[in-house]
Write a protein that holds these residues in place. Sequence first.
Motif, PDB file in Angstrom:
ATOM      1  N   CYS A 134       0.939  -1.340  -0.177  1.00  0.00           N
ATOM      2  CA  CYS A 134      -0.006  -0.048  -0.014  1.00  0.00           C
ATOM      3  C   CYS A 134       1.103   1.366  -0.021  1.00  0.00           C
ATOM      4  O   CYS A 134       1.534   1.351   0.794  1.00  0.00           O
TER       5      CYS A 134
ATOM      6  N   HIS B  89      -0.216   4.157   2.955  1.00  0.00           N
ATOM      7  CA  HIS B  89       0.301   4.217   4.469  1.00  0.00           C
ATOM      8  C   HIS B  89       1.598   3.912   4.507  1.00  0.00           C
ATOM      9  O   HIS B  89       2.455   3.979   5.613  1.00  0.00           O
TER      10      HIS B  89
ATOM     11  N   CYS C  48      -7.008  -1.191   0.738  1.00  0.00           N
ATOM     12  CA  CYS C  48      -5.969  -1.695   1.554  1.00  0.00           C
ATOM     13  C   CYS C  48      -6.480  -2.141   2.973  1.00  0.00           C
ATOM     14  O   CYS C  48      -7.172  -1.319   3.505  1.00  0.00           O
TER      15      CYS C  48
ATOM     16  N   CYS D 294      -4.836  -0.004   6.383  1.00  0.00           N
ATOM     17  CA  CYS D 294      -5.283   1.039   6.696  1.00  0.00           C
ATOM     18  C   CYS D 294      -6.727   1.609   6.164  1.00  0.00           C
ATOM     19  O   CYS D 294      -7.218   2.738   6.699  1.00  0.00           O
TER      20      CYS D 294
HETATM   21 ZN   LIG Z   1      -2.898   1.305   3.510  1.00  0.00          ZN
END
Ligand SMILES: [Zn+2]
Length: 94
Positions: A38, A41, A59, A62
């Motif tokens: 991802c 984050h 994701c 997050c």
């Molecule tokens: Zn993420």
Amino acid sequence: MKHGQFRRDRLPDVRAALDMLGLTAAKVNASGYGQTFCPVHGETHPSLSIHMERGNWRCFACGASGGDVLELYRRARGLTFVQAARELGCWESQ
Ligand SMILES: [Zn+2]
């Protein structure tokens, strides 16, 4: 600043857009979703699931999600919609 228009037909394909973010997708499943890191984050375990043709993504670490690669690119780079569209080559200036 916002003179021009978004050209969805010029969006890069999912693999090309991921490549621009330094990412590759692995383990594409039967439903067409690949797994990758991802970029929203930042992480060391791939939690992001993205459809390799439609580009919608989520994701599972997050909770970030979006409907296309432009939104992923925009969030990853902290850009406005227009900036992201320009960098991806899908903003047509007037
Ligand atoms: Zn993420």
